[in-house]
Motif scaffolding. Structure first.
Motif, short mmCIF file in Angstrom:
data_model
loop_
_atom_site.label_atom_id
_atom_site.label_comp_id
_atom_site.label_asym_id
_atom_site.label_seq_id
_atom_site.Cartn_x
_atom_site.Cartn_y
_atom_site.Cartn_z
N VAL A 155 0.84 -1.37 -0.09
CA VAL A 155 -0.02 0.05 -0.20
C VAL A 155 0.95 1.17 -0.01
O VAL A 155 1.80 1.42 0.81
CB VAL A 155 -0.86 0.13 1.33
CG1 VAL A 155 -1.84 1.23 1.27
CG2 VAL A 155 -1.86 -1.11 1.10
N LEU A 156 0.82 2.12 -0.88
CA LEU A 156 1.24 3.38 -0.96
C LEU A 156 1.06 4.10 0.28
O LEU A 156 -0.04 4.31 0.74
CB LEU A 156 0.86 4.34 -1.93
CG LEU A 156 1.44 3.94 -3.34
CD1 LEU A 156 0.83 4.92 -4.46
CD2 LEU A 156 2.89 3.97 -3.71
N PRO A 157 2.01 4.81 0.94
CA PRO A 157 2.03 5.08 2.25
C PRO A 157 1.29 6.52 1.92
O PRO A 157 1.05 7.13 3.31
CB PRO A 157 3.35 5.44 2.99
CG PRO A 157 4.29 5.63 1.55
CD PRO A 157 3.68 4.54 0.69
N GLY A 158 0.87 7.24 1.05
CA GLY A 158 0.21 8.47 0.89
C GLY A 158 -0.11 8.88 -0.48
O GLY A 158 0.26 7.83 -1.41
N PRO A 159 -0.87 9.71 -0.91
CA PRO A 159 -1.43 9.96 -2.06
C PRO A 159 -0.19 10.19 -2.85
O PRO A 159 0.87 10.74 -2.63
CB PRO A 159 -2.11 11.11 -2.15
CG PRO A 159 -2.63 11.38 -0.52
CD PRO A 159 -1.19 10.67 0.05
#
Length: 413
Positions: A127-131
């Motif tokens: 999962v990407l840690p942010g946008p």
């Protein structure tokens, strides 16, 4: 201005991208005989391309005196932007798209980006840690001015996983290029998140091979190019594909094609589960040989032998590819089909970050107050305009990853 109860002998400017931990240092010159109240301005030239435009930077000043005495100001934010274009911002839950084309197509790009993030997170188990921040350019010439000097002419996109940042060429309304470039660059971001560790990273053949595999319609012409290279005795081995790809367009195109063919062979031979195991293996500090052995149960030379054998026999993903390049997808029309960036630095004005803050150099007998953080701003909370010819902009918040920097590029079709 800064208050220091000692004579200032050295001034340091410390800055970093938002979210990164490592500070960068600039050393402004002090006047030969500084007087109380002298102001020092310093410009940091970012045209070397190490920090791409599209980031927010945090900076502070440090005043040093004899005996290790020091005073630091509070951090402030400056936006490092390519200001040649009238950017519009389109924000979603998982990504933000910046574009200077039509709002309708920018919305389509945003939807595609968020869709690809979700799909590839599931595929790579991360999962990407942010946008993600995506900056869309209308042409290769436009993008060329934002890249580091002497960038490869074949670049149509670049990903900076450390900052979850993408710079990409997607001409207005060109959905075919949208479906090629965005999945490729998002793959780099998600794979970096899936394999992040302090000691190692996947080889280029896996990183780029997976990225090209996500492109719509690329397999036919790319795989035919690899088969032709094998027939001509010009096929590279996996060790040669582990690091930087060639600078020239023909060599780069073949390296991308070879990487795709290796990953296509792995998927055909070991399935999506094999790809998943290989990605997972790189979450630990491991060599490419160790990851291949752990995930696929073969040595790296055995993997290469199997790949070369399938190519020679035209079996599995290489069935019927021959030399035509017409089996599925687009046909490769030689180097003329490559989108060439200008290679010139047309972003001369936008390429300089100016962080100009008054620094009061104090003598032992003088004392001047350093204003609170907000006192340097206008009454309405706006940041004072930087000197003409700089790329400083009012600060905007953005989160960034702090993993070791790596970046992937999309080759032009």
């Amino acid at each position: 201005a800064a208050t220091a109860p000692f004579p200032v002998e050295r001034v340091e400017l410390l800055y970093r991208p938002v979210g990164a931990e490592t500070l960068r240092l600039a050393l402004p010159d002090l006047p030969p005989d500084p007087t109380p109240g002298v102001a020092i301005a310093h410009q940091v030239d970012l045209r070397d391309g190490e920090l791409p435009p599209g980031l927010d930077l945090r900076y502070r000043w440090r005043l040093l005196g004899a005996g290790g005495r020091a005073v630091e100001t509070a951090e402030r934010t400056v936006a490092w932007r390519d200001d040649r274009f009238g950017w519009e911002r389109y924000a979603g839950e998982r990504a933000t798209v910046h574009a200077y084309g039509g709002a309708g197509f920018a919305g389509t790009i945003l939807e595609a980006t968020e869709r690809e993030i979700a799909r590839l997170e599931a595929l790579y188990g991360a999962v990407l840690p942010g946008p993600a921040e995506v900056w869309i350019y209308a042409s290769g010439d436009d993008l060329g001015g934002a890249l580091r000097p002497n960038s490869e002419e074949w670049v149509a996109g670049a990903a900076y996983p450390r900052y979850r940042l993408i710079l990409a060429v997607v001409p207005e309304g060109n959905e075919a290029e949208l479906e090629r470039v965005i999945p490729h660059e998002v793959s780099h971001l998600v794979l970096a998140a899936a394999t992040e560790n302090p000691f190692s990273e996947p080889p280029a053949w896996l990183d780029e091979g997976l990225a090209v595999l996500q492109e719509a319609g690329a397999d036919g012409p790319y795989l035919a190019l690899v088969r032709q290279a094998q027939l001509d005795g010009e096929l590279d081995g996996l060790p040669a594909l582990a690091g930087l790809f060639p600078y020239d367009t023909a060599g780069a195109q073949l390296a991308y094609a070879e990487s795709l063919s290796v990953v296509a062979y792995i998927r055909d031979r070991y399935g999506d589960a094999g790809i998943g195991r290989l990605v997972a293996a790189f979450r630990e500090p491991v060599t490419a040989a160790g990851a291949v052995r752990r995930a696929l149960g073969v040595s790296l030379p055995e993997l290469e032998a199997g790949w070369r054998g399938a190519l020679a026999a035209e079996t599995g993903p290489f069935a019927g590819i021959g030399r035509s390049g017409e089996r599925g997808g687009r046909r490769l029309n030689g180097l003329d089909a490559l989108l060439a960036a200008s290679g010139t630095l047309v972003m001369a004005v936008a390429a300089v970050l100016a962080v100009v803050v008054g620094v009061v150099v104090l003598r032992r007998s003088r004392r001047t107050a350093f204003p609170d953080e907000d006192e340097g701003e206008g009454a309405d909370g706006s940041t004072p305009a930087p000197p003409a010819g700089t790329a400083a902009r009012p600060p905007t918040a953005v989160s960034s990853a702090s993993a070791p920097q790596s970046w992937g590029e999309t080759p032009s079709p």
